[in-house]
Design a protein around this motif. Sequence first.
Motif, PDB file in Angstrom:
ATOM      1  N   LEU A 152     -51.057-128.799  28.862  1.00  0.00           N
ATOM      2  CA  LEU A 152     -50.983-129.093  30.297  1.00  0.00           C
ATOM      3  C   LEU A 152     -51.246-127.835  31.117  1.00  0.00           C
ATOM      4  CD1 LEU A 152     -47.857-131.434  30.165  1.00  0.00           C
ATOM      5  CD2 LEU A 152     -50.256-132.127  30.416  1.00  0.00           C
ATOM      6  N   ASP A 153     -51.686-128.038  32.337  1.00  0.00           N
ATOM      7  CA  ASP A 153     -52.116-126.942  33.215  1.00  0.00           C
ATOM      8  C   ASP A 153     -50.912-126.096  33.640  1.00  0.00           C
ATOM      9  OD1 ASP A 153     -53.281-125.281  35.083  1.00  0.00           O
ATOM     10  OD2 ASP A 153     -54.364-126.880  36.118  1.00  0.00           O
ATOM     11  N   ASP A 154     -50.948-124.824  33.287  1.00  0.00           N
ATOM     12  CA  ASP A 154     -49.842-123.917  33.606  1.00  0.00           C
ATOM     13  C   ASP A 154     -50.030-123.213  34.948  1.00  0.00           C
ATOM     14  OD1 ASP A 154     -52.052-122.668  32.149  1.00  0.00           O
ATOM     15  OD2 ASP A 154     -50.919-120.805  32.350  1.00  0.00           O
ATOM     16  N   SER A 155     -51.097-123.512  35.674  1.00  0.00           N
ATOM     17  CA  SER A 155     -51.403-122.785  36.908  1.00  0.00           C
ATOM     18  C   SER A 155     -50.902-123.491  38.158  1.00  0.00           C
ATOM     19  CB  SER A 155     -52.920-122.579  37.025  1.00  0.00           C
ATOM     20  OG  SER A 155     -53.590-123.819  37.230  1.00  0.00           O
ATOM     21  N   LEU A 156     -50.181-124.598  38.002  1.00  0.00           N
ATOM     22  CA  LEU A 156     -49.805-125.432  39.149  1.00  0.00           C
ATOM     23  C   LEU A 156     -48.361-125.250  39.583  1.00  0.00           C
ATOM     24  CD1 LEU A 156     -51.648-128.710  38.057  1.00  0.00           C
ATOM     25  CD2 LEU A 156     -52.480-126.871  39.553  1.00  0.00           C
ATOM     26  N   GLY A 157     -47.676-124.229  39.080  1.00  0.00           N
ATOM     27  CA  GLY A 157     -46.304-123.975  39.472  1.00  0.00           C
ATOM     28  C   GLY A 157     -45.291-124.653  38.574  1.00  0.00           C
ATOM     29  N   GLN A 166     -50.864-131.815  34.595  1.00  0.00           N
ATOM     30  CA  GLN A 166     -52.249-132.236  34.456  1.00  0.00           C
ATOM     31  C   GLN A 166     -52.879-131.707  33.167  1.00  0.00           C
ATOM     32  OE1 GLN A 166     -54.504-131.511  38.059  1.00  0.00           O
ATOM     33  NE2 GLN A 166     -52.790-132.127  39.380  1.00  0.00           N
ATOM     34  N   TYR A 167     -53.771-132.492  32.633  1.00  0.00           N
ATOM     35  CA  TYR A 167     -54.439-132.176  31.371  1.00  0.00           C
ATOM     36  C   TYR A 167     -55.425-131.018  31.540  1.00  0.00           C
ATOM     37  CZ  TYR A 167     -57.687-132.761  27.446  1.00  0.00           C
ATOM     38  OH  TYR A 167     -58.491-132.554  26.352  1.00  0.00           O
ATOM     39  N   VAL A 168     -55.378-130.076  30.579  1.00  0.00           N
ATOM     40  CA  VAL A 168     -56.360-128.998  30.490  1.00  0.00           C
ATOM     41  C   VAL A 168     -57.017-129.004  29.118  1.00  0.00           C
ATOM     42  CG1 VAL A 168     -56.680-126.479  30.409  1.00  0.00           C
ATOM     43  CG2 VAL A 168     -55.299-127.504  32.217  1.00  0.00           C
ATOM     44  N   ALA A 169     -56.200-129.178  28.086  1.00  0.00           N
ATOM     45  CA  ALA A 169     -56.717-129.153  26.712  1.00  0.00           C
ATOM     46  C   ALA A 169     -55.851-130.052  25.852  1.00  0.00           C
ATOM     47  CB  ALA A 169     -56.716-127.725  26.165  1.00  0.00           C
ATOM     48  N   ASP A 170     -56.353-130.444  24.700  1.00  0.00           N
ATOM     49  CA  ASP A 170     -55.559-131.249  23.780  1.00  0.00           C
ATOM     50  C   ASP A 170     -54.327-130.468  23.325  1.00  0.00           C
ATOM     51  OD1 ASP A 170     -57.453-133.191  24.016  1.00  0.00           O
ATOM     52  OD2 ASP A 170     -58.093-133.141  21.917  1.00  0.00           O
ATOM     53  N   ALA A 171     -53.234-131.169  23.194  1.00  0.00           N
ATOM     54  CA  ALA A 171     -51.999-130.540  22.708  1.00  0.00           C
ATOM     55  C   ALA A 171     -52.254-129.841  21.388  1.00  0.00           C
ATOM     56  CB  ALA A 171     -50.905-131.585  22.546  1.00  0.00           C
ATOM     57  N   GLY A 172     -51.718-128.641  21.280  1.00  0.00           N
ATOM     58  CA  GLY A 172     -51.847-127.862  20.053  1.00  0.00           C
ATOM     59  C   GLY A 172     -53.038-126.929  20.018  1.00  0.00           C
ATOM     60  N   THR A 173     -53.925-127.006  21.024  1.00  0.00           N
ATOM     61  CA  THR A 173     -55.139-126.179  20.998  1.00  0.00           C
ATOM     62  C   THR A 173     -55.097-125.020  21.981  1.00  0.00           C
ATOM     63  OG1 THR A 173     -56.311-127.511  22.672  1.00  0.00           O
ATOM     64  CG2 THR A 173     -56.495-128.202  20.359  1.00  0.00           C
ATOM     65  N   ARG A 174     -54.061-124.942  22.815  1.00  0.00           N
ATOM     66  CA  ARG A 174     -53.990-123.908  23.852  1.00  0.00           C
ATOM     67  C   ARG A 174     -52.535-123.530  24.055  1.00  0.00           C
ATOM     68  NH1 ARG A 174     -53.396-123.921  29.629  1.00  0.00           N
ATOM     69  NH2 ARG A 174     -54.651-122.311  30.665  1.00  0.00           N
ATOM     70  N   TRP A 175     -52.215-122.221  24.007  1.00  0.00           N
ATOM     71  CA  TRP A 175     -50.859-121.752  24.280  1.00  0.00           C
ATOM     72  C   TRP A 175     -50.785-121.283  25.734  1.00  0.00           C
ATOM     73  CZ3 TRP A 175     -48.106-117.565  26.058  1.00  0.00           C
ATOM     74  CH2 TRP A 175     -46.719-117.574  25.813  1.00  0.00           C
ATOM     75  N   ALA A 176     -49.781-121.751  26.452  1.00  0.00           N
ATOM     76  CA  ALA A 176     -49.592-121.329  27.844  1.00  0.00           C
ATOM     77  C   ALA A 176     -48.119-121.463  28.206  1.00  0.00           C
ATOM     78  CB  ALA A 176     -50.448-122.163  28.795  1.00  0.00           C
ATOM     79  N   TYR A 177     -47.567-120.417  28.765  1.00  0.00           N
ATOM     80  CA  TYR A 177     -46.158-120.371  29.170  1.00  0.00           C
ATOM     81  C   TYR A 177     -45.983-121.304  30.365  1.00  0.00           C
ATOM     82  CZ  TYR A 177     -41.690-117.809  29.681  1.00  0.00           C
ATOM     83  OH  TYR A 177     -40.373-117.434  29.728  1.00  0.00           O
ATOM     84  N   HIS A 178     -45.148-122.327  30.229  1.00  0.00           N
ATOM     85  CA  HIS A 178     -45.139-123.417  31.200  1.00  0.00           C
ATOM     86  C   HIS A 178     -43.737-123.981  31.327  1.00  0.00           C
ATOM     87  CE1 HIS A 178     -46.210-127.092  33.275  1.00  0.00           C
ATOM     88  NE2 HIS A 178     -47.511-126.885  33.157  1.00  0.00           N
TER      89      HIS A 178
END
Length: 352
Positions: A152-157, A166-178
Amino acid sequence: MKRLFILFLLGCIPFYSCSKDEPVNDEILYFPPIKSDTWETKSVSDLDWNSNALQPLLDFLETKNTKSFMILYNGRIVIEHYFNGHDENASWYWASAGKTLTTTVSGIAQEEGLININNKVSDYLGVGWTSAPLTKENLITCKNLLSMNSGLDDSLGDDVSPSNLQYVADAGTRWAYHNVYVKMQDVVAAASNQTWNNYFNSKLRDKIGMNGLWLNLGDLSVYASNTRSMARFGLMIFAKGTWENIQIVPESYVTAATSPSQDINKAYGYLWWLNGKQSYHLPQSQLEFNGYLIPNAPSDMFAALGKNDQKIYIVPSKKLVVIRMGDAGEGENFALSSFDNDLWAKINALVN
């Protein structure tokens, strides 16, 4: 001869309870009483640490906006110091260091059969908890929330309403502190048919003698307590999920939580930060950095790290739990800062 052999065997068996007249065995892991503020202590000289390094450490902490600092050795307090008007009864927020409380309670709920972290989140919250397409939402497991790789999008607060997830990438394919990890609290509440607060208090807080409470600060759920409560939690994790002879959270779950949870950021477990890995990622970045998370810290150290330098460091090899609360030591930050490495240089001078 047989009698001598039996006596020899008995002499080799470690006894873990002793009368008040017997000397304390420093090698026995100590737990403070649940309903008492008493806590056994050890001195720097008892442990043959470098006493000349103690005051420089305390001076450093004071100049870095620290409110409280503790070091436990095998459960016993070696250093407990308060600064800048703070004291042993005052509460302070854990910030993201408290994420590890959510991890731990999730492990308890799984052990009770209420949840399975490998199941998709929508099994517990229903569909539509995000605004991602349903096929993408259904890829997100509870483990993805604990591992920070939901996609999920980590840039939206910090808002975790469906419209903001909101979707950014399939689960498990992108690490983001959220902040989406907080949905695990909703999962546990739904599965247990209790409020998060009630389940947390009865299954963790009260069982290890912590104080404190959850504060709802806008979109954030933040825990606040006194310093000894943070130390109690760190000690329970150091003890592999036990408190005295009670298994609070399964040892196997603690091991998994403090091991790499995915292949993208190997310095991250289930909301725990891990030292000693060859690379790491940081919040608000997709960059990979080479080297240890905290080069000066022992390689087996793992940590709960919170905004503005709230810290729980756990070092199994050295039998240490280290707690730091306060304002930012080195400029506002989300988790890691240069303060960590500088602090560990001072701790090493004391302990080594």
